[in-house]
Design an enzyme around this catalytic site. Structure first.
Site, PDB file in Angstrom:
ATOM      1  N   ASP A  53      12.579 -15.661  -0.196  1.00  0.00           N
ATOM      2  CA  ASP A  53      12.019 -15.161   1.049  1.00  0.00           C
ATOM      3  C   ASP A  53      11.025 -16.185   1.633  1.00  0.00           C
ATOM      4  OD1 ASP A  53      11.250 -13.090   2.996  1.00  0.00           O
ATOM      5  OD2 ASP A  53       9.392 -12.968   1.845  1.00  0.00           O
ATOM      6  N   GLU A 124      18.505 -13.632  -0.093  1.00  0.00           N
ATOM      7  CA  GLU A 124      17.216 -14.304  -0.316  1.00  0.00           C
ATOM      8  C   GLU A 124      17.122 -14.816  -1.753  1.00  0.00           C
ATOM      9  OE1 GLU A 124      14.230 -12.264   2.928  1.00  0.00           O
ATOM     10  OE2 GLU A 124      14.276 -11.395   0.933  1.00  0.00           O
TER      11      GLU A 124
END
Length: 242
Positions: A53, A124
């Site tokens: 992320d 992610e």
């Protein structure tokens, strides 16, 4: 059960030769799978997702900074449109990440929002794994190829504007009207209210949306109006001709 062979096939598809193939396998392990498979040889993907992320956000931010002269607020909107969950789960679908997931029997049946979330998180985690295994440059190339390539479309369709701003721009530009919002109903106790809001052009209701705050409901109503904007526009034109 997903075998390593399939994981190798996925590595080939994204054209990255992993030094540690278990890192790539871990990308696909959902927490729920471990509850049903005690003693599985890998941990779930949440730590990788945490890393991915941040890496995704940095690489997208750097790209926007170097390639666009826009002020900070606009760059933030562009970045949000690129890294939001709906976009990431769409890219995960393009890569067929779903085929490789290790999920519990319950989660394997999940659909809609919760499935989208699982896919976005796995994407992610994939970025986190590529970064750990291959370093910054390879990760930046991967993000360019699969995420930043959606930028022209986002800019062309103005997907970076929040729904209310986008609708207002269209309505003023094409029909010289500013949309208005009105609460149609409220439900639930004070601490857990839900609002339904209507979006109006003149007196015509063109979209409806609900949410836990008026702001969220207004955005949902604007989104709903945008989804069938072409119909709205032709109806309004017809009304104005009469």
């Amino acid at each position: 059960m997903t075998t390593n062979k399939n994981i190798e096939e996925f590595a080939k598809k994204i054209d990255i030769k992993f030094k540690n193939i278990n890192l790539l396998r871990q990308v696909f392990v959902h927490r729920s799978y471990l509850n049903e498979n005690i003693g599985f040889d890998l941990d779930h993907n949440e730590r990788l997702e945490f890393l991915g992320d941040a890496v995704l956000e940095l690489i997208v931010t750097e790209y926007l900074y170097l390639n666009f002269k826009n002020p900070e607020g606009e760059l933030t909107n562009l970045r949000s449109a690129l890294v939001k969950g709906a976009m990431l789960s769409m890219i995960a679908n393009e890569l067929e990440i779903e085929k490789y997931l290790y999920l519990s029997r319950g989660e394997a049946k999940s659909e809609g929002k919760s499935r989208q979330l699982i896919l976005a998180n796995a994407f992610e985690a994939l970025i986190g794994a590529i970064y750990l295994d291959q370093g910054y440059k390879v990760t930046a190339d991967f993000i360019n190829k699969y995420v930043i390539n959606h930028l022209p479309q986002i800019i062309e369709k103005k997907l970076f504007l929040d729904p209310k701003s986008h609708l207002q721009e269209l309505a003023q530009e094409q029909m010289s009207v500013t949309p208005a919002y009105k609460v149609l109903s409220e439900h639930g106790p004070d601490h857990n209210k839900s609002f339904t809001v209507g979006c109006f052009l003149n007196t015509d209701l063109i979209g409806e949306g609900s949410g836990s705050s008026k702001q969220t409901a207004e955005n949902a109503a604007a989104s709903s109006a945008l989804e069938h904007w072409t119909e709205v526009k032709s109806q309004e034109k017809n009304l104005n001709h009469h």
